[in-house]
Design a protein around this motif. Sequence first.
Motif, PDB file in Angstrom:
ATOM      1  N   UNK A 199     -34.843  39.549  -9.941  1.00  0.00           N
ATOM      2  CA  UNK A 199     -34.004  39.169 -11.064  1.00  0.00           C
ATOM      3  C   UNK A 199     -34.128  37.698 -11.424  1.00  0.00           C
ATOM      4  N   UNK A 200     -34.935  36.945 -10.684  1.00  0.00           N
ATOM      5  CA  UNK A 200     -35.117  35.523 -10.937  1.00  0.00           C
ATOM      6  C   UNK A 200     -36.350  35.300 -11.804  1.00  0.00           C
ATOM      7  N   UNK A 201     -36.192  34.527 -12.887  1.00  0.00           N
ATOM      8  CA  UNK A 201     -37.306  34.312 -13.809  1.00  0.00           C
ATOM      9  C   UNK A 201     -38.174  33.121 -13.410  1.00  0.00           C
ATOM     10  N   UNK A 322     -26.431  45.274 -11.441  1.00  0.00           N
ATOM     11  CA  UNK A 322     -26.743  44.694 -10.130  1.00  0.00           C
ATOM     12  C   UNK A 322     -28.252  44.639  -9.914  1.00  0.00           C
ATOM     13  N   UNK A 323     -28.951  45.724 -10.268  1.00  0.00           N
ATOM     14  CA  UNK A 323     -30.411  45.754 -10.110  1.00  0.00           C
ATOM     15  C   UNK A 323     -31.065  44.644 -10.913  1.00  0.00           C
ATOM     16  N   UNK A 324     -30.536  44.411 -12.109  1.00  0.00           N
ATOM     17  CA  UNK A 324     -31.089  43.347 -12.955  1.00  0.00           C
ATOM     18  C   UNK A 324     -30.898  41.985 -12.314  1.00  0.00           C
ATOM     19  N   UNK A 325     -29.902  41.841 -11.468  1.00  0.00           N
ATOM     20  CA  UNK A 325     -29.636  40.577 -10.782  1.00  0.00           C
ATOM     21  C   UNK A 325     -30.227  40.536  -9.379  1.00  0.00           C
ATOM     22  N   UNK A 326     -31.119  41.484  -9.067  1.00  0.00           N
ATOM     23  CA  UNK A 326     -31.771  41.474  -7.761  1.00  0.00           C
ATOM     24  C   UNK A 326     -30.898  41.998  -6.637  1.00  0.00           C
ATOM     25  N   UNK A 327     -29.890  42.824  -6.982  1.00  0.00           N
ATOM     26  CA  UNK A 327     -28.971  43.385  -5.982  1.00  0.00           C
ATOM     27  C   UNK A 327     -29.029  44.899  -6.081  1.00  0.00           C
ATOM     28  N   UNK A 328     -29.227  45.574  -4.968  1.00  0.00           N
ATOM     29  CA  UNK A 328     -29.332  47.030  -4.967  1.00  0.00           C
ATOM     30  C   UNK A 328     -28.146  47.648  -4.243  1.00  0.00           C
ATOM     31  N   UNK A 329     -27.285  48.331  -5.004  1.00  0.00           N
ATOM     32  CA  UNK A 329     -26.202  49.113  -4.399  1.00  0.00           C
ATOM     33  C   UNK A 329     -26.755  50.510  -4.125  1.00  0.00           C
ATOM     34  N   UNK A 330     -26.550  51.006  -2.927  1.00  0.00           N
ATOM     35  CA  UNK A 330     -27.091  52.317  -2.568  1.00  0.00           C
ATOM     36  C   UNK A 330     -26.201  53.466  -3.037  1.00  0.00           C
ATOM     37  N   UNK A 331     -25.143  53.169  -3.733  1.00  0.00           N
ATOM     38  CA  UNK A 331     -24.282  54.226  -4.259  1.00  0.00           C
ATOM     39  C   UNK A 331     -23.094  53.641  -4.985  1.00  0.00           C
ATOM     40  N   UNK A 332     -22.522  54.444  -5.897  1.00  0.00           N
ATOM     41  CA  UNK A 332     -21.351  53.996  -6.653  1.00  0.00           C
ATOM     42  C   UNK A 332     -20.156  53.773  -5.729  1.00  0.00           C
ATOM     43  N   UNK A 583     -22.174  37.341  -6.665  1.00  0.00           N
ATOM     44  CA  UNK A 583     -22.556  38.101  -7.861  1.00  0.00           C
ATOM     45  C   UNK A 583     -22.274  39.586  -7.662  1.00  0.00           C
ATOM     46  N   UNK A 584     -22.592  40.101  -6.470  1.00  0.00           N
ATOM     47  CA  UNK A 584     -22.339  41.513  -6.166  1.00  0.00           C
ATOM     48  C   UNK A 584     -20.850  41.830  -6.252  1.00  0.00           C
ATOM     49  N   UNK A 585     -20.024  40.922  -5.756  1.00  0.00           N
ATOM     50  CA  UNK A 585     -18.564  41.119  -5.816  1.00  0.00           C
ATOM     51  C   UNK A 585     -18.095  41.081  -7.274  1.00  0.00           C
ATOM     52  N   UNK A 586     -18.634  40.141  -8.061  1.00  0.00           N
ATOM     53  CA  UNK A 586     -18.256  40.038  -9.479  1.00  0.00           C
ATOM     54  C   UNK A 586     -18.631  41.303 -10.250  1.00  0.00           C
ATOM     55  N   UNK A 587     -19.826  41.827  -9.996  1.00  0.00           N
ATOM     56  CA  UNK A 587     -20.270  43.041 -10.686  1.00  0.00           C
ATOM     57  C   UNK A 587     -19.390  44.222 -10.300  1.00  0.00           C
ATOM     58  N   UNK A 588     -19.056  44.327  -9.027  1.00  0.00           N
ATOM     59  CA  UNK A 588     -18.212  45.446  -8.583  1.00  0.00           C
ATOM     60  C   UNK A 588     -16.821  45.363  -9.200  1.00  0.00           C
ATOM     61  N   UNK A 589     -16.270  44.148  -9.285  1.00  0.00           N
ATOM     62  CA  UNK A 589     -14.941  43.985  -9.900  1.00  0.00           C
ATOM     63  C   UNK A 589     -14.996  44.297 -11.397  1.00  0.00           C
ATOM     64  N   UNK A 590     -16.071  43.853 -12.066  1.00  0.00           N
ATOM     65  CA  UNK A 590     -16.220  44.128 -13.503  1.00  0.00           C
ATOM     66  C   UNK A 590     -16.341  45.631 -13.750  1.00  0.00           C
ATOM     67  N   UNK A 640     -21.095  48.284 -21.666  1.00  0.00           N
ATOM     68  CA  UNK A 640     -20.952  46.846 -21.920  1.00  0.00           C
ATOM     69  C   UNK A 640     -21.372  46.017 -20.711  1.00  0.00           C
ATOM     70  N   UNK A 641     -21.180  46.569 -19.525  1.00  0.00           N
ATOM     71  CA  UNK A 641     -21.501  45.820 -18.301  1.00  0.00           C
ATOM     72  C   UNK A 641     -22.991  45.516 -18.197  1.00  0.00           C
ATOM     73  N   UNK A 642     -23.817  46.353 -18.845  1.00  0.00           N
ATOM     74  CA  UNK A 642     -25.261  46.116 -18.793  1.00  0.00           C
ATOM     75  C   UNK A 642     -25.657  44.837 -19.528  1.00  0.00           C
ATOM     76  N   UNK A 643     -24.839  44.423 -20.491  1.00  0.00           N
ATOM     77  CA  UNK A 643     -25.143  43.208 -21.267  1.00  0.00           C
ATOM     78  C   UNK A 643     -24.427  41.980 -20.725  1.00  0.00           C
ATOM     79  N   UNK A 644     -23.511  42.190 -19.810  1.00  0.00           N
ATOM     80  CA  UNK A 644     -22.705  41.079 -19.293  1.00  0.00           C
ATOM     81  C   UNK A 644     -23.548  40.195 -18.377  1.00  0.00           C
ATOM     82  N   UNK A 645     -23.371  38.885 -18.485  1.00  0.00           N
ATOM     83  CA  UNK A 645     -24.103  37.941 -17.638  1.00  0.00           C
ATOM     84  C   UNK A 645     -23.223  37.521 -16.474  1.00  0.00           C
ATOM     85  N   UNK A 646     -23.832  37.476 -15.292  1.00  0.00           N
ATOM     86  CA  UNK A 646     -23.110  37.076 -14.080  1.00  0.00           C
ATOM     87  C   UNK A 646     -23.785  35.836 -13.498  1.00  0.00           C
ATOM     88  N   UNK A 647     -22.968  34.857 -13.107  1.00  0.00           N
ATOM     89  CA  UNK A 647     -23.531  33.609 -12.551  1.00  0.00           C
ATOM     90  C   UNK A 647     -23.665  33.718 -11.037  1.00  0.00           C
TER      91      UNK A 647
END
Length: 647
Positions: A199-201, A322-332, A583-590, A640-647
């Motif tokens: 996920x890093x450019x 999460x995948x876009x940010x280089x984080x892989x959750x193995x399940x919902x 970032x993983x915590x932020x995505x899960x909360x969102x 909407x979460x797919x377009x959201x940016x996480x720092x």
Amino acid sequence: MAKVNTPTGSCGCCCDSHGHHDIPQHTSWKRYLPSISSFVMLIIGIITEHFIPNSFFHGYIRLGWYLLAYTPVGFPVIKEAYEAIKQKDLFNEFSLMTIATLGAFCIGEYPEGVAVMLFYSVGELFQESAVNKAKNNIKALLDIRPDVATVSREGRYEDVKPDTVNIGEKIQIKVGEKVPLDGIMLSPQSSFNTSALTGESTPRTIRAGEMVLAGMLNLDKVIEIQVEKRYEDSSLSRILALVQDATSRKAKTELLIRRFARIYTPAVFLLALLITIIPIFVVTNYIFSEWLYRALVFLVISCPCALVVSIPLGYFGGIGAASRNGILFKGANYLDMMSKVNTVVMDKTGTLTKGVFKVQQVVSPIYNEREFIEIMASVENHSNHPIAKAISEFNKASDGRILPVAEVEEIAGHGLRALIEGKIILAGNSKLMQKYGIEYDLAIDSIVDTVVILAINNAYAGYITIADELKPDAVSAVQRMKSLGIQTVMLSGDKTSIAKKMAQDIGIEAVIGDLLPEDKAAYVNQLKENPEHTIAFVGDGINDAPVLALSDIGIAMGGMGADAAIEVADVVIQTDQPSKIVTAIQISKATQHIVKQNIIFVFIVKGLVLTLGAFGVATMWEAVFADVGVALIAILNAIRILRKKFN
């Protein structure tokens, strides 16, 4: 009608419940033809009926016209209802819509019957498009496996399928090509785009001897690598497998909604029937067509597809983000759990530090530096620990020899025991010396850096010091966790003095050093005794695997982490960056917020319109909004979460 699929399988009501889960990747314009033709015929019918005086448009002609308008969108739904009934699934979305619209025809409300089915079908097409968008976002991000590998065989290069390349073979990657297999860099160096994996450019420079991972894009020059893993075991294949598996693991909220839909749908059928029958006994001027119309409105409104599609899609969107940010959750289910984490326990080496050790000092009262390092490196050469690799690299850089070693034994959390030319060699920490009753210079215990002590035939022979380096984002990661009210703990097998100094530099609240793998597990077990703790453990090594499995959420550093840790973990961070924990915590909360918003929104709107429908205030048009409109709004909110940016 367009069949809708949730990203996680059949929902029991809003999807095809008979195993039809394939959705075309590209929706052809031809799929819209039935809806377009019905819409055109509906508009012509309404204009003819209401705006052309003394029209011929009445009686059987009017009925026939609206039946023709109904057929393109209604027939597929009736067919699905029939198939479901054959499978003993009487109460489903298809039968609900069929009864409601055909009922409207029975009481002469032909335009409304066509309109309800038309808008339902259009809504299904939009839902399908939204689901495909979420799927394609992940697929575009991850499905980048090269189809060809250029392998060196018999003195020449040939293009072959990557799954036919063996471990140990050399492959060539040209500028602009993706790396097809994991391997060791043989060329001096090159720059790589790693965004597909991490996920890093920002381009990353990899030098000779370092690992190159499948999916990286070569930016600089033609290079060669030596294959280390087969195609199916490569990092990219592993990521794809993890994401695919993730969609099959349901969150508790998702499972609850699915169970709710199975009870809810037959219940609304019964309520609709009661709305038609009960007024016979309590209403003075009972008109059957009027109460049947109310019941039909009630049926249209009650369709639960907004919930059973948008909620799984919300979790699927979270996994995609999460995948876009280089984080892989193995399940919902792990997305749900991550949002509740209030204690993060971290390993030190490879998690908060780079795990790239350098030999700082060599001290021996018996041997010269070169002889001492040769003995030490000959033993450490049989270990994969970062410290062992640092010693081996130091010996290699000084052109040292590797002596023949026999009977190597790794003592977890202590070090190594081996035989060299008949001599018993011990290489490890002070605990190893104490275990075998070997006296050594106690001043070593006060050294802050990591120390590896050598003993030969049960006699102290000297030591070396090794230093590690903090990861650039370690301090900011801990600060961000604190700002979220998360307690941080660092556990380390290193000396307590090293661990405390590093924890102080980073800002970690609690730290414990001198731990064996079983001690880490015992500490996490102790934390879990307090039911208020939801614990995430972060590690990267084989010795972290037991604690990763034990914690509420196991997070593995997956870029260079051990396979055992990655397999056991619930979440994998491909970038190896501690900041991605936040970032993983932020995505899960969102994701949780979006799912809750959808549940509340759907229940409020449907509850309101259901009440109005039961009292005859709401018409079929309000019913269409309460069904299709609410579903579309909830789905758009979910993606909407797919377009959201996480720092």
